[in-house]
Scaffold this motif. Structure first.
Motif, PDB file in Angstrom:
ATOM      1  N   ARG A  47      41.358  34.213  42.912  1.00  0.00           N
ATOM      2  CA  ARG A  47      42.641  34.384  43.599  1.00  0.00           C
ATOM      3  C   ARG A  47      43.747  34.774  42.624  1.00  0.00           C
ATOM      4  NH1 ARG A  47      45.612  29.063  45.040  1.00  0.00           N
ATOM      5  NH2 ARG A  47      45.878  29.267  42.776  1.00  0.00           N
ATOM      6  N   ASP A  48      43.818  34.072  41.499  1.00  0.00           N
ATOM      7  CA  ASP A  48      44.882  34.338  40.535  1.00  0.00           C
ATOM      8  C   ASP A  48      44.738  35.720  39.901  1.00  0.00           C
ATOM      9  OD1 ASP A  48      45.839  31.846  41.139  1.00  0.00           O
ATOM     10  OD2 ASP A  48      45.290  30.916  39.230  1.00  0.00           O
ATOM     11  N   ALA A  49      43.498  36.114  39.632  1.00  0.00           N
ATOM     12  CA  ALA A  49      43.267  37.444  39.055  1.00  0.00           C
ATOM     13  C   ALA A  49      43.686  38.538  40.029  1.00  0.00           C
ATOM     14  CB  ALA A  49      41.796  37.601  38.681  1.00  0.00           C
ATOM     15  N   ALA A  50      43.341  38.368  41.305  1.00  0.00           N
ATOM     16  CA  ALA A  50      43.716  39.359  42.320  1.00  0.00           C
ATOM     17  C   ALA A  50      45.224  39.396  42.515  1.00  0.00           C
ATOM     18  CB  ALA A  50      43.010  39.044  43.635  1.00  0.00           C
ATOM     19  N   ASP A  51      45.844  38.228  42.561  1.00  0.00           N
ATOM     20  CA  ASP A  51      47.302  38.155  42.715  1.00  0.00           C
ATOM     21  C   ASP A  51      48.002  38.910  41.586  1.00  0.00           C
ATOM     22  OD1 ASP A  51      47.361  36.692  45.031  1.00  0.00           O
ATOM     23  OD2 ASP A  51      47.747  34.768  44.071  1.00  0.00           O
ATOM     24  N   ALA A  52      47.593  38.622  40.348  1.00  0.00           N
ATOM     25  CA  ALA A  52      48.232  39.234  39.189  1.00  0.00           C
ATOM     26  C   ALA A  52      48.034  40.745  39.186  1.00  0.00           C
ATOM     27  CB  ALA A  52      47.676  38.620  37.903  1.00  0.00           C
TER      28      ALA A  52
ATOM     29  N   GLU B  48      52.629  51.054  45.881  1.00  0.00           N
ATOM     30  CA  GLU B  48      51.760  51.906  46.699  1.00  0.00           C
ATOM     31  C   GLU B  48      50.505  51.152  47.147  1.00  0.00           C
ATOM     32  OE1 GLU B  48      52.568  54.807  47.848  1.00  0.00           O
ATOM     33  OE2 GLU B  48      54.482  54.681  46.794  1.00  0.00           O
ATOM     34  N   PRO B  49      50.201  51.144  48.452  1.00  0.00           N
ATOM     35  CA  PRO B  49      49.023  50.431  48.941  1.00  0.00           C
ATOM     36  C   PRO B  49      47.712  50.880  48.291  1.00  0.00           C
ATOM     37  CG  PRO B  49      50.452  51.007  50.763  1.00  0.00           C
ATOM     38  CD  PRO B  49      51.003  51.700  49.560  1.00  0.00           C
ATOM     39  N   VAL B  50      47.577  52.171  48.015  1.00  0.00           N
ATOM     40  CA  VAL B  50      46.344  52.659  47.384  1.00  0.00           C
ATOM     41  C   VAL B  50      46.173  52.029  46.010  1.00  0.00           C
ATOM     42  CG1 VAL B  50      45.201  54.676  46.388  1.00  0.00           C
ATOM     43  CG2 VAL B  50      46.221  54.825  48.656  1.00  0.00           C
ATOM     44  N   ASP B  51      47.251  51.984  45.233  1.00  0.00           N
ATOM     45  CA  ASP B  51      47.188  51.379  43.905  1.00  0.00           C
ATOM     46  C   ASP B  51      46.924  49.883  43.995  1.00  0.00           C
ATOM     47  OD1 ASP B  51      47.712  53.844  42.745  1.00  0.00           O
ATOM     48  OD2 ASP B  51      49.882  53.506  42.682  1.00  0.00           O
ATOM     49  N   GLN B  52      47.521  49.237  44.967  1.00  0.00           N
ATOM     50  CA  GLN B  52      47.302  47.804  45.145  1.00  0.00           C
ATOM     51  C   GLN B  52      45.855  47.503  45.534  1.00  0.00           C
ATOM     52  OE1 GLN B  52      50.247  46.627  48.030  1.00  0.00           O
ATOM     53  NE2 GLN B  52      51.877  46.475  46.507  1.00  0.00           N
ATOM     54  N   LEU B  53      45.293  48.329  46.406  1.00  0.00           N
ATOM     55  CA  LEU B  53      43.904  48.131  46.813  1.00  0.00           C
ATOM     56  C   LEU B  53      42.964  48.329  45.630  1.00  0.00           C
ATOM     57  CD1 LEU B  53      41.775  47.587  48.950  1.00  0.00           C
ATOM     58  CD2 LEU B  53      41.858  50.009  49.580  1.00  0.00           C
ATOM     59  N   ARG B  54      43.198  49.390  44.861  1.00  0.00           N
ATOM     60  CA  ARG B  54      42.377  49.604  43.667  1.00  0.00           C
ATOM     61  C   ARG B  54      42.449  48.395  42.734  1.00  0.00           C
ATOM     62  NH1 ARG B  54      44.558  55.112  43.355  1.00  0.00           N
ATOM     63  NH2 ARG B  54      42.958  56.603  44.052  1.00  0.00           N
ATOM     64  N   ALA B  55      43.658  47.910  42.512  1.00  0.00           N
ATOM     65  CA  ALA B  55      43.858  46.793  41.592  1.00  0.00           C
ATOM     66  C   ALA B  55      43.163  45.531  42.093  1.00  0.00           C
ATOM     67  CB  ALA B  55      45.353  46.533  41.409  1.00  0.00           C
ATOM     68  N   TYR B  56      43.275  45.277  43.397  1.00  0.00           N
ATOM     69  CA  TYR B  56      42.618  44.091  43.971  1.00  0.00           C
ATOM     70  C   TYR B  56      41.110  44.170  43.758  1.00  0.00           C
ATOM     71  CZ  TYR B  56      41.149  40.518  47.274  1.00  0.00           C
ATOM     72  OH  TYR B  56      40.571  39.402  47.831  1.00  0.00           O
TER      73      TYR B  56
ATOM     74  N   HIS C  62      38.712  41.751  41.546  1.00  0.00           N
ATOM     75  CA  HIS C  62      37.668  41.028  42.292  1.00  0.00           C
ATOM     76  C   HIS C  62      36.295  41.276  41.667  1.00  0.00           C
ATOM     77  CE1 HIS C  62      35.847  39.145  45.778  1.00  0.00           C
ATOM     78  NE2 HIS C  62      35.222  40.248  46.142  1.00  0.00           N
ATOM     79  N   VAL C  63      36.009  42.523  41.374  1.00  0.00           N
ATOM     80  CA  VAL C  63      34.717  42.869  40.769  1.00  0.00           C
ATOM     81  C   VAL C  63      34.607  42.296  39.361  1.00  0.00           C
ATOM     82  CG1 VAL C  63      33.320  44.781  39.894  1.00  0.00           C
ATOM     83  CG2 VAL C  63      34.342  44.915  42.171  1.00  0.00           C
ATOM     84  N   HIS C  64      35.669  42.423  38.583  1.00  0.00           N
ATOM     85  CA  HIS C  64      35.638  41.914  37.214  1.00  0.00           C
ATOM     86  C   HIS C  64      35.362  40.416  37.166  1.00  0.00           C
ATOM     87  CE1 HIS C  64      36.288  44.855  34.091  1.00  0.00           C
ATOM     88  NE2 HIS C  64      37.112  45.519  34.871  1.00  0.00           N
ATOM     89  N   MET C  65      35.967  39.666  38.072  1.00  0.00           N
ATOM     90  CA  MET C  65      35.711  38.231  38.078  1.00  0.00           C
ATOM     91  C   MET C  65      34.237  37.944  38.333  1.00  0.00           C
ATOM     92  SD  MET C  65      35.095  35.475  40.251  1.00  0.00           S
ATOM     93  CE  MET C  65      34.964  33.763  39.777  1.00  0.00           C
ATOM     94  N   HIS C  66      33.654  38.657  39.291  1.00  0.00           N
ATOM     95  CA  HIS C  66      32.260  38.412  39.649  1.00  0.00           C
ATOM     96  C   HIS C  66      31.284  38.918  38.584  1.00  0.00           C
ATOM     97  CE1 HIS C  66      34.095  37.536  43.521  1.00  0.00           C
ATOM     98  NE2 HIS C  66      32.982  36.913  43.841  1.00  0.00           N
TER      99      HIS C  66
ATOM    100  N   VAL D  62      31.705  49.748  37.054  1.00  0.00           N
ATOM    101  CA  VAL D  62      31.422  49.227  38.394  1.00  0.00           C
ATOM    102  C   VAL D  62      32.725  48.948  39.134  1.00  0.00           C
ATOM    103  CG1 VAL D  62      30.360  47.353  39.712  1.00  0.00           C
ATOM    104  CG2 VAL D  62      29.211  48.252  37.683  1.00  0.00           C
ATOM    105  N   ALA D  63      33.682  48.328  38.448  1.00  0.00           N
ATOM    106  CA  ALA D  63      34.962  48.005  39.080  1.00  0.00           C
ATOM    107  C   ALA D  63      35.692  49.264  39.526  1.00  0.00           C
ATOM    108  CB  ALA D  63      35.827  47.204  38.110  1.00  0.00           C
ATOM    109  N   ASP D  64      35.673  50.296  38.686  1.00  0.00           N
ATOM    110  CA  ASP D  64      36.366  51.547  39.034  1.00  0.00           C
ATOM    111  C   ASP D  64      35.709  52.244  40.226  1.00  0.00           C
ATOM    112  OD1 ASP D  64      38.158  51.130  37.005  1.00  0.00           O
ATOM    113  OD2 ASP D  64      37.210  52.519  35.597  1.00  0.00           O
ATOM    114  N   VAL D  65      34.381  52.297  40.219  1.00  0.00           N
ATOM    115  CA  VAL D  65      33.672  52.954  41.322  1.00  0.00           C
ATOM    116  C   VAL D  65      33.874  52.184  42.626  1.00  0.00           C
ATOM    117  CG1 VAL D  65      31.396  53.538  42.242  1.00  0.00           C
ATOM    118  CG2 VAL D  65      31.959  54.098  39.869  1.00  0.00           C
ATOM    119  N   TYR D  66      33.777  50.862  42.569  1.00  0.00           N
ATOM    120  CA  TYR D  66      33.971  50.062  43.781  1.00  0.00           C
ATOM    121  C   TYR D  66      35.394  50.207  44.311  1.00  0.00           C
ATOM    122  CZ  TYR D  66      29.505  47.550  43.866  1.00  0.00           C
ATOM    123  OH  TYR D  66      28.184  47.221  43.990  1.00  0.00           O
ATOM    124  N   ALA D  67      36.359  50.314  43.399  1.00  0.00           N
ATOM    125  CA  ALA D  67      37.744  50.501  43.822  1.00  0.00           C
ATOM    126  C   ALA D  67      37.906  51.817  44.568  1.00  0.00           C
ATOM    127  CB  ALA D  67      38.677  50.440  42.616  1.00  0.00           C
ATOM    128  N   GLU D  68      37.279  52.876  44.052  1.00  0.00           N
ATOM    129  CA  GLU D  68      37.365  54.177  44.726  1.00  0.00           C
ATOM    130  C   GLU D  68      36.629  54.158  46.060  1.00  0.00           C
ATOM    131  OE1 GLU D  68      39.348  56.668  43.935  1.00  0.00           O
ATOM    132  OE2 GLU D  68      40.025  55.303  42.350  1.00  0.00           O
TER     133      GLU D  68
END
Length: 217
Positions: free
Chosen positions: A82-87, A95-103, A107-111, A194-200
């Motif tokens: 939660r804290d990683a996603a919030d930050a 921008e929602p697109v940038d926020q979604l990518r960041a989330y 999320h992927v990095h934590m896992h 993996v995080a970048d591809v999943y974000a896209e």
């Protein structure tokens, strides 16, 4: 249940936010490993004591029960995500697109970074007492609402098109959760890749499609 691969060299069991030390930390690390390998119900207090190198009765000087150990681990994992996603969303800009990518990247990095912790948090949630499960789910829901808020705002601004907001958020979250089950350091893809591809993929899943109407002849 999926097979559990051993952690690689240099991988951490617990995130820096884990403040326990001494015997309690050793118990948390042992419990995390044992629960991940055999499942919560496949591990006894005696098993944990043996793995930690202490007497079974000594465990109760640090925690009241095996379930309390699981609760502490589960809260730690969910708060970390939660804290990683919030930050990440906070610094991504408006921008929602940038926020979604960041989330999704967070999320992927934590896992990927805390694979065993993520596995236990997601596999053993139902093993918690009703009170503890409710507390953990409250943290989880905070993160889910953050994702849903990003998606809803993107839809309001005409950037995203959501077939079903709840199911879209669930699908995006589930993609990241599964990373802890299959990804390994030293494989074909780094955690960043993996995080970048999943974000896209997440962005493509919700991006509003331009419809070509054309003139009828």
């Amino acid at each position: 249940m999926d097979a559990v691969e051993p952690l690689g060299d240099g991988e951490e069991l617990l995130p820096p936010s884990a403040t326990s030390d001494g015997t309690l930390r050793r118990l948390q690390e042992v419990a995390l490993t044992c629960f991940g390998e055999r499942g919560y119900h496949g591990v006894s207090i005696r098993d944990l004591a043996r793995a930690a190198g202490i007497q079974p009765s000594s465990i109760y000087a640090h925690v009241r029960s095996k379930e309390e150990l699981l609760f502490g681990i589960s809260m730690l994992g969910h708060v970390t995500q939660r804290d990683a996603a919030d930050a990440a969303v906070l610094v991504a800009g408006p921008e929602p697109v940038d926020q979604l990518r960041a989330y999704v990247q967070a999320h992927v990095h934590m896992h990927a970074t805390y694979r065993m912790l993520a596995r236990v948090c997601n596999r053993e949630l139902a093993a918690l007492s009703p009170e503890h499960e409710q507390q953990v789910r409250a943290v989880r829901e905070t993160s889910v609402r953050l994702l849903q808020g990003v998606l809803a705002r993107g839809e309001r601004l005409g950037v995203f098109e959501l077939a079903d907001p709840y199911l879209v958020a669930a699908a995006i979250g589930a993609m990241g959760i599964r990373v802890a089950e299959w990804w390994q350091p030293g494989g074909n893809h780094t955690a960043d890749e993996v995080a970048d591809v999943y974000a896209e993929l997440a962005v493509k899943l919700v991006a509003k499609q331009e419809r070509c109407t054309g003139d009828e002849s």
